[in-house]
Design an enzyme around this catalytic site. Structure first.
Site, PDB file in Angstrom:
ATOM      1  N   TYR A  61       0.817  -1.208   0.000  1.00 59.04           N
ATOM      2  CA  TYR A  61       0.000   0.000   0.000  1.00 59.04           C
ATOM      3  C   TYR A  61       0.854   1.263   0.000  1.00 59.04           C
ATOM      4  O   TYR A  61       2.059   1.201   0.255  1.00 59.04           O
ATOM      5  CB  TYR A  61      -0.944   0.005   1.209  1.00 59.04           C
ATOM      6  CG  TYR A  61      -0.257   0.332   2.520  1.00 59.04           C
ATOM      7  CD1 TYR A  61       0.554  -0.609   3.159  1.00 59.04           C
ATOM      8  CD2 TYR A  61      -0.403   1.588   3.113  1.00 59.04           C
ATOM      9  CE1 TYR A  61       1.189  -0.296   4.345  1.00 59.04           C
ATOM     10  CE2 TYR A  61       0.231   1.902   4.310  1.00 59.04           C
ATOM     11  CZ  TYR A  61       1.023   0.953   4.921  1.00 59.04           C
ATOM     12  OH  TYR A  61       1.668   1.264   6.087  1.00 59.04           O
TER      13      TYR A  61
ATOM     14  N   LYS B 271       6.656  -2.142   2.056  1.00 60.92           N
ATOM     15  CA  LYS B 271       5.450  -1.531   2.630  1.00 60.92           C
ATOM     16  C   LYS B 271       4.243  -2.454   2.414  1.00 60.92           C
ATOM     17  O   LYS B 271       3.423  -2.234   1.514  1.00 60.92           O
ATOM     18  CB  LYS B 271       5.229  -0.148   2.011  1.00 60.92           C
ATOM     19  CG  LYS B 271       4.327   0.747   2.835  1.00 60.92           C
ATOM     20  CD  LYS B 271       4.453   2.180   2.378  1.00 60.92           C
ATOM     21  CE  LYS B 271       3.402   3.072   2.968  1.00 60.92           C
ATOM     22  NZ  LYS B 271       3.461   3.193   4.413  1.00 60.92           N
TER      23      LYS B 271
ATOM     24  N   GLU C 128      12.560   2.543  13.997  1.00 63.10           N
ATOM     25  CA  GLU C 128      11.662   3.601  13.511  1.00 63.10           C
ATOM     26  C   GLU C 128      10.394   3.590  14.354  1.00 63.10           C
ATOM     27  O   GLU C 128      10.269   2.796  15.284  1.00 63.10           O
ATOM     28  CB  GLU C 128      11.336   3.376  12.033  1.00 63.10           C
ATOM     29  CG  GLU C 128      10.621   2.062  11.768  1.00 63.10           C
ATOM     30  CD  GLU C 128      10.398   1.769  10.288  1.00 63.10           C
ATOM     31  OE1 GLU C 128      10.270   2.708   9.489  1.00 63.10           O
ATOM     32  OE2 GLU C 128      10.320   0.573   9.949  1.00 63.10           O
TER      33      GLU C 128
ATOM     34  N   LEU D 106      11.582   1.330   7.003  1.00 63.34           N
ATOM     35  CA  LEU D 106      10.997   1.694   5.723  1.00 63.34           C
ATOM     36  C   LEU D 106      11.738   2.927   5.201  1.00 63.34           C
ATOM     37  O   LEU D 106      12.071   3.823   5.978  1.00 63.34           O
ATOM     38  CB  LEU D 106       9.509   2.027   5.925  1.00 63.34           C
ATOM     39  CG  LEU D 106       8.724   2.303   4.655  1.00 63.34           C
ATOM     40  CD1 LEU D 106       8.470   1.013   3.881  1.00 63.34           C
ATOM     41  CD2 LEU D 106       7.395   2.972   4.982  1.00 63.34           C
TER      42      LEU D 106
HETATM   43  N1  PMP Z   1       7.943   3.762   8.818  1.00 65.42           N
HETATM   44  C1  PMP Z   1       6.784   3.096   8.874  1.00 65.42           C
HETATM   45  C2  PMP Z   1       6.740   1.775   9.571  1.00 65.42           C
HETATM   46  C3  PMP Z   1       5.609   3.637   8.307  1.00 65.42           C
HETATM   47  O1  PMP Z   1       4.446   2.958   8.361  1.00 65.42           O
HETATM   48  C4  PMP Z   1       5.670   4.912   7.706  1.00 65.42           C
HETATM   49  C5  PMP Z   1       4.434   5.539   7.138  1.00 65.42           C
HETATM   50  N2  PMP Z   1       4.056   4.918   5.973  1.00 65.42           N
HETATM   51  C6  PMP Z   1       6.906   5.575   7.661  1.00 65.42           C
HETATM   52  C7  PMP Z   1       8.023   4.974   8.217  1.00 65.42           C
HETATM   53  C8  PMP Z   1       7.039   6.916   6.991  1.00 65.42           C
HETATM   54  O2  PMP Z   1       6.984   6.765   5.596  1.00 65.42           O
HETATM   55  P1  PMP Z   1       6.428   7.932   4.668  1.00 65.42           P
HETATM   56  O3  PMP Z   1       7.228   9.144   4.985  1.00 65.42           O
HETATM   57  O4  PMP Z   1       6.673   7.435   3.297  1.00 65.42           O
HETATM   58  O5  PMP Z   1       4.981   8.104   5.015  1.00 65.42           O
END
Ligand code: PMP
Length: 284
Positions: A33, A147, A180, A205
């Site tokens: 997603y 993701k 994270e 991620l």
């Molecule tokens: N880490 C995780 C586990 C996440 O779910 C997200 C949000 N999607 C992020 C980091 C931040 O990613 P982004 O800046 O692409 O939203």
């Protein structure tokens, strides 16, 4: 106004937006997603989100069943049909529908795309507060760099945080380093006003917001160090903030029982948020 979503080729009212019980996304979390913010016709980092979607799909050996041009047309249609000016769009692609069986070898599957959109309040951009967070052991699978919709450890962690009135749960690896947040990347500011965020070592991620904030910082001569940092460094940092598509740059002013920056929003967090939102105004 009725909410309209796109489900596998059709634009449907919310109440009719349903997925087959044999969808592998439903059975196994066999799906990926993306969440993208848009405001007045401008998407925040659209191309980067789509690139990551394609990367996630490739990692799971799923092929996007339509062109990226068609995908963009559908996304724009969903937004238009819902008459939303400022909001987020959710894109999910599952491997497809098949009788429940772990292996997908020899299955002819058509990936299922769903797209929905949610309106956000304009205040969301301007009014921001310092939030609190808790720390938890990182108990996720070994590929958090993909993701996928399998987010059980993340949702359990976020719920534990929520029950303690905290905004985010920060994962700590077995060596006491921060990975994270449950839905964000974590940054610290040291006493030399340098930014530190974990390097892309497969344990986090690759946040799209992380990358844009890094670019904003570098353009403004703020040093960015991509390396692991410990829980001790986190708790004793000058400032801490998180980044994500839906939270932009959000300062963290309390972690577990420790105040960060005396419980106040830090200067650098504040200016990075402004720089990021300014950059997004002319994003694609
Ligand atoms: N880490 C995780 C586990 C996440 O779910 C997200 C949000 N999607 C992020 C980091 C931040 O990613 P982004 O800046 O692409 O939203």
């Amino acid at each position: 106004m009725a909410k309209i979503s796109y489900v596998d080729g059709f634009y449907l009212h919310h109440k009719d937006s349903k997925i087959h019980i044999d969808d592998r996304g439903y059975h196994f979390g066999d799906a990926v997603y993306e969440v993208i913010i848009f405001n007045e016709g401008i998407f925040f980092d659209y191309n980067e989100h789509i690139k990551r979607l394609l990367r996630s799909l490739k990692s799971l050996d799923i092929e996007l069943p339509i062109s990226t041009n068609s995908l963009k047309i559908i996304i724009n249609n969903v937004i238009k049909k819902n008459r939303i000016v400022f909001g987020s769009v959710y894109i999910q692609v599952s491997r497809g529908v098949a009788q429940r069986n772990h292996s997908y070898k020899n299955l002819t599957l058509k990936p299922i795309i769903i797209i929905s959109t949610t309106e956000k309040n304009k205040d969301y951009l301007n009014n921001f507060v310092g939030v609190s967070a808790i720390t938890l052991n990182d108990n996720r699978w070994a590929r958090p760099d993909i993701k996928t919709t399998q987010l059980l450890p993340n949702i359990l962690a976020k719920t534990i945080a929520d029950k303690k009135s905290a905004y985010e749960a920060i994962f700590i690896d077995q060596y006491d380093y921060i990975t994270e947040g449950s839905s964000s990347n974590i940054w610290i500011v040291n006493y030399d006003n340098q930014l530190i965020t974990r390097n892309l070592d497969g344990q986090i991620l690759s946040g799209i917001t992380r990358n844009s904030v890094k670019k904003c910082a570098m353009k403004n001569n703020i040093k960015v160090l991509e390396r692991k940092f410990s829980k001790h460094e986190l708790l004793t940092a000058k400032e801490v903030f998180l980044t994500s598509a839906t939270s932009f740059v959000t300062p963290i002013v309390k972690i577990d029982n420790s105040s960060i920056n005396n419980g106040l929003i830090g200067e650098l967090s504040c200016s990075l948020r402004e720089l990021y939102l300014k950059a997004m105004k002319s994003s694609n």
